[in-house]
Design a protein around this motif. Structure first.
Motif: not given
Length: 1212
Positions: A204-205, A210-217
């Motif tokens: 889950p971490d 990955k979700k945070v990275q996608s959001f930041m991109r």
């Protein structure tokens, strides 16, 4: 006759007649009859594809005809002879030529023919073959075979295309089937895959990371693009594109509105009027309909297509490419030339048709259509006039916001240049007819008509009211008084000045003009202007004292009648100066041009017209000048564009001077140069006059015809001396200015001598300007020209014998050139054949008489001695030519300065340095020892006018009226009469209007941010208009009861009507605009109390000053009224703004747009004409204090609040 053919008998007879007369082949042939063996001889004629036969060659009606189209002709063998005739007869028949004509129609028998000779038969066969069009039919058959072949190919290709289309559809179906099978297989595979096989759940971490990275991109990408977009939005390019798109959208809306206006014009007026013209009782003819609407229907169709193209381009926004649309539109815009050229005429035809009650009623019915929105037909007819300038302005704005690298930049520039060129052509055509229309308008106003106004070379200069003093006997002039009421009424004349004639008319009560029976049309070539009375003239002294020096005289000496004098009075010295300046300019142009013509013809190998024509700089375009097709008053092409140097060169060209060019230059020179530059050029011309004529012209001038002069004339005649004039030659014009005595200078040329002679003989002492010069008093037959010059002073005419003796010694007169010296005569009598003065000398003497004011006095004895003792050699003749140039240059400089000082005095009042420089130049001219007396007097007059203060300026100024503190208490509105109010409003309006200097009308300064500094007087006029309008509205709203407000409205309408009678249309508009304000217009209860007569009068006044059709009614009214007048200034400011916005002052090459200067000058001259004539109204301080009391004025918001309080809004 052939069967189954329909024909018109009359047509057939006409063709038969043509065949007999112009047939391709004609002659006798033998035609085989229906019987097998009979031949009948007929006379055949072939015309085109028809063969006629007649019973005989003289027969008028054909016996039959054959259509030869599609037939064939072949030779036939001689038929066998059944009978056994004589051998000679059989041989003759065998030698005849047989041929048969076979027709392509079924059932048509062949035509068997024979002739006597074989060659004749071949000719007939060839002619019939040509008439059958066999070659064309064969070619048609070949083309038809090719066409059938191509049709078969097309059909084959269509079949093949259908087959391919079916194959593609089958393949698409197959692809869709395969796709569905693949999807079904994938679903089956997913179902068969075991769950949880080889799958491990991610941490889950890791998923959170990955979700945070996608959001930041995504956030960084969006931020980056947002920054890019914001930077572009704020960039100059984006701002320019937004403005460009806005211009395009505005253009589409304007085009849509214009098409809608044309649609209303065509469908609401043109087509219904066409139907009305076809009715039983037509209110208008078809010709008048065509004259009124011109080609407006074609213009509508064109712009409908253009509008559809614009809408299609808007659909492709944001990609807006318009240049190709203009490329399509440009070639078709030439249809506007016809509309613009005849627009004024169409309005005149419409005005004439409105005189018909039936038509006027029908037109009002059409104008009441809601689609017209209250606009008149004249308004719709005016819309196309502004479309081409509107396109130019739009393209100018579009190019200002189009980057240089834009894909359609060059195309838009090309379209703009083409539109400007079209606009120039249209302007030239309008300008060419504008003067003719002006002359025709004046000619129609004159009841008797005036043929001289039908001359296209007549150019209108000015018009106005003058008082004609009746002719009185000597010593009784004091009995006439300027203040005499009968003199004002009976002597008032409406005068019109043209370049060649001066018209004097009386105006009837209906506004029509009547030419005076005697002296109504004065030819300026026969006139002499006397501006100021001579010091030695008792009558003139008396007239100057009685009339306050407002009078001037025109001495008319027609060649076939007795001379007479016309005395005219101007309302003011300023207007007198304007009239005398223009009249003198016209007279000088006619005479100086004529004198130069004679001098150049006598001293040069070419005549003046040929010399001017040979100078390409006067009519051929160059890098620094461009000409239009229109000719000015000197028959030289008008300047369209030119550099400042070329304009100054034209101003100082000694060969001619156009009065319209001089007026335009002096009105507008400050736009493209300075007064110092103009004065420097004039000073240079005076000091170095030879620089004023181009080199080529000087070569022609000094190229004397030595061969023609040196040869002995055997027959005693030359073409030059025998030349006849359709009008009196320029040297034969009268320049007698004094009513005392007259002197004749006759230029003689003995036919049997190599050198001419100058005979200076005095006329009898009893001669006067009113004496008719009979042929008996004229010079001998060998006289080449006669010049009536300056008058002789009384003192000179009464000289004593002692004085005569003293004058025999050599002396030098100020009026004599350097090479004209009085010499001790060798004897008392001299042979006139050995004495000569060249025509140049006559020009010098005539120039003295052709100047301004009164002529000098020359003793009579000196004239006799000069005639007896003058001798010239070749060197003196060359000096004589140089003397002409110097004297002409001096006259030109004085002419321009006099015009400048008399009509543009404000230039010198505001520029003291310019004034001092002009004074220095004039003083330098006075110090010239060779200055002619007439030039000396003209210089002194200019100096006097420039040096003295304006002593006759007794006009009131608005500041003086405002600053009056000792005036009694102002009266209220109720105690003042409508006449008092109207007179004082007119007085104030004219004072404010008169105070505007003409330089404020240049440069559109009233629309700039610093307008109060650039155009203070125009702004004062605008403020005064608003104050007077506010005063009217405020005075009405001050009353609380309905009846008082209604009475106030009726009184103000009466004031406006009196203003109309006083020709104060500015005052009319002040009052009507106040009554049309929303705060007053909405008061229904108040207007219900106003009488019907007042409302009808109000409608009449509003119609007069309406802005419809560019103030059409007001312009027409101003044309027909006598000064003094106060026009509405806003009308002229609108015209000037339209000219300023539509055309630039300079071209891209830096040349001055002189066509624009000419249009501006025309408007400014009309304004100044109304400024010059003042009202004779006494100032009443009580009334003006009320009118100028700003404490009575209520602001607009408060007025509306009072209006709502007086009559609240009705509940919805």
């Amino acid at each position: 006759m052939q069967k189954s053919v329909r024909y018109n008998e009359g047509h057939a007879l006409y063709l038969a007649f043509l065949a007999r007369k112009e047939g391709t082949k004609r002659g006798f042939l033998s035609k085989k009859a229906a019987e097998a063996s009979r031949w009948h001889e007929k006379w055949f004629a072939l015309y085109q594809n028809v063969l006629f036969y007649f019973e005989g060659e003289q027969s008028g009606r054909p016996a039959g005809m054959y259509l030869l189209e599609g037939c064939s002709c072949e030779r036939a063998p001689a038929p066998p002879r059944a009978g056994a005739g004589p051998g000679g007869a059989r041989d003759a028949l065998d030698k005849q030529y047989y041929f048969t004509v076979l027709f392509g129609h079924e059932g048509q028998k062949p035509l068997e023919l024979r002739c006597e000779e074989e060659q004749d038969g071949k000719d007939w066969m060839e002619a019939i073959h040509q008439a059958s069009y066999a070659d064309i039919l064969i070619e048609r058959e070949v083309l038809m075979q090719k066409y059938i072949h191509l049709v078969q190919i097309v059909e084959t290709e269509k079949i093949a295309a259908n087959q391919l289309r079916h194959q593609l559809e089958d393949q698409d179906t197959e692809i869709e089937r395969l796709k569905s099978e693949i999807i079904a297989l994938n679903k089956t595979k997913e179902r068969m895959r075991p769950y949880q096989s080889n799958q491990e759940d991610e941490d889950p971490d890791i998923k959170k990371i990955k979700k945070v990275q996608s959001f930041m991109r995504g956030w960084l990408c969006r931020r980056k693009w947002k920054t890019i977009v914001q930077d572009y939005i704020c960039s100059p390019h984006a701002e320019s594109m937004r403005k460009r798109n806005q211009i395009v959208f505005t253009m589409v809306e304007a085009e849509s509105e214009y098409v809608h206006q044309l649609y209303i014009l065509v469908n609401g007026f043109l087509r219904p009027l066409r139907m009305a013209a076809s009715s039983k009782k037509p209110p208008i003819s078809h010709d008048d309909v065509s004259s009124i609407f011109l080609n407006s229907e074609t213009i509508m169709f064109l712009h409908e297509i253009f509008h559809q193209g614009l809408k299609a381009r808007i659909a492709n926004w944001p990609t807006l490419i318009l240049a190709d649309l203009f490329d399509i539109l440009l070639p078709m815009l030439n249809i506007y030339q016809e509309f613009v050229r005849n627009h004024q005429y169409s309005l005149q035809v419409l005005a004439n048709c409105k005189q018909n009650r039936d038509f006027d009623k029908l037109l009002k019915q059409y104008e009441a259509n809601p689609a017209c929105e209250g606009r008149m037909l004249e308004t719709f007819l005016t819309y196309p006039m502004f479309q081409i300038p509107r396109y130019i302005i739009t393209l100018h704005e579009l190019l200002a916001h189009t980057p240089h690298e834009h894909v359609e930049r060059k195309s838009l520039e090309f379209a703009k240049s083409k539109l400007e060129e079209l606009s120039r052509i249209m302007h030239d055509e309008v300008s060419d007819t504008e003067n003719i229309r002006k002359n025709l308008a004046i000619e129609r106003m004159i009841v008797e008509g005036c043929d001289i106004l039908l001359d296209t070379s007549q150019t209108f200069i000015r018009q106005g009211s003058l008082i004609q003093v009746p002719s009185v006997e000597k010593g009784k002039l004091s009995k006439v008084r300027l203040g005499s009421l009968s003199l004002k009424k009976e002597g008032e004349r409406q005068c019109f000045l043209f370049t060649k004639h001066f018209l004097i008319c009386t105006r009837s009560s209906g506004g029509k003009l009547h030419l005076l029976k005697t002296g109504g049309v004065l030819s300026l070539i026969e006139c002499t202007l006397i501006e100021e009375p001579d010091a030695g003239d008792d009558d003139s002294k008396g007239s100057g004292h009685v009339f306050g020096h407002l009078d001037f005289k025109i001495v008319v000496e027609p060649p076939d009648a007795a001379a007479f004098t016309v005395v005219l009075l101007a309302p003011s010295r300023q207007e007198k100066a304007a009239w005398t300046s223009d009249i003198s300019q016209c007279v000088d142009n006619i005479r100086c041009n004529g004198l130069m013509t004679i001098v150049f013809e006598e001293n040069s190998k070419v005549t003046v017209p040929h010399m001017i024509k040979s100078d390409a700089r006067l009519h051929k375009d160059d890098t620094d000048i461009c000409f239009s097709k229109t000719l000015n008053s000197c028959k030289v092409p008008q300047i369209r564009y030119a550099s400042v140097e070329r304009l100054l060169e034209r101003l100082t060209d000694l060969r001619f001077l156009s009065i319209d060019f001089l007026n335009t230059f002096l009105h507008t020179y400050r736009i493209f140069t300075t007064a110092a530059v103009v004065l420097a050029k004039l000073s240079d011309i005076y000091k170095r006059p030879f620089t004023s004529i181009p080199v080529r012209s000087l070569e022609l001038f000094f190229a004397t015809s030595q061969n023609n002069r040196s040869e002995h004339l055997v027959d005693g005649k030359t073409p030059r001396l025998c030349r006849k004039f359709s009008s009196p030659p320029p040297l034969a014009v009268s320049r007698t200015s004094s009513p005392v005595r007259a002197r004749k200078l006759s230029l003689t040329s003995p036919l049997n001598s190599r050198i001419g002679a100058l005979d200076l003989s005095t006329s009898p002492a009893s001669s006067s300007p009113t004496t008719t010069h009979s042929p008996a008093a004229s010079p001998p037959p060998h006289t080449a020209a006669v010049l009536e010059s300056a008058a002789v002073d009384r003192a000179g005419g009464e000289s004593s014998p002692a004085a005569d003796a003293t004058e025999l010694s050599p002396c030098r007169s100020p009026s004599t050139p350097r090479h004209l010296r009085y010499r001790q005569p060798g004897g008392q009598a001299a042979d006139s054949s050995h004495c000569s003065v060249s025509p140049a000398s006559a020009f010098a003497i005539a120039t003295a008489a052709a100047g301004h004011g009164s002529p000098p006095a020359v003793p009579q004895l000196l004239q006799k001695r000069l005639a007896q003792t003058l001798r010239f050699n070749n060197t003196e003749r060359i000096c004589d030519k140089e003397f002409i140039i110097r004297r002409t240059a001096t006259n030109r400089v004085l002419n321009v300065l006099r015009h400048w000082v008399s009509k543009h005095a404000q230039d010198f009042e505001l520029n003291n340095e310019l004034k001092m420089n002009v004074l220095n130049l004039l003083e330098e001219v006075l110090r010239d020892p060779d200055l002619l007396p007439q030039e000396r007097k003209a210089t002194a007059n200019i100096l006097r006018a420039l040096s003295q203060d304006d002593q006759d300026d007794i006009h009131l100024k608005l500041e003086d009226i405002i600053q009056l503190t000792d005036c009694p208490k102002a009266e209220c509105f109720e105690t003042l009469s409508a006449m008092e109010l109207a007179e004082q409003i007119t007085l104030l309006d004219h004072i404010v209007f008169r105070s505007i200097p003409y330089e404020e009308f240049l440069g559109q300064g009233w629309m700039k941010l610093d307008k109060n500094e650039k155009t203070p007087y125009i702004m004062k006029t605008s403020q005064h208009f608003n104050d007077m309008s506010n005063l009217v509205a405020s005075q009405i709203m001050n009353y609380t009861d309905v009846s008082s407000r209604a009475n106030a409205i009726e009184k103000w309408v009466a004031v406006a009507d009196i203003c109309r009678c006083l020709h104060n249309y500015n005052g009319v508009l002040e009052i009507t605009s106040a009554l049309n304000r929303s705060a007053i217009y909405r008061l229904k209860k108040t207007w219900a109390k106003v009488s019907k007569q007042t409302k009808a009068l109000m409608d009449k006044l509003q119609k007069t000053v309406s802005s419809e059709g560019r103030f059409k009614n007001l312009r027409e009214t101003l044309k027909n009224c006598n000064p003094p007048t106060v026009p509405y200034l806003g009308m002229y400011l609108t015209d000037l703004a339209f000219i300023e916005e539509g055309t630039p002052n300079f071209t891209e090459e830096g040349l001055v747009n002189f066509s624009k200067m000419r249009m501006i000058s025309h408007i400014v001259r009309e304004i100044r004409q109304f400024q010059q004539t003042s009202y004779r109204i006494d100032h009443q301080p009580k009334v003006t204090q009320y009118l100028l009391d700003k404490a009575l004025i209520i602001d607009e918001d408060t007025l509306y609040e009072l209006s709502l309080k007086i009559e609240p809004r009705l509940p919805a």
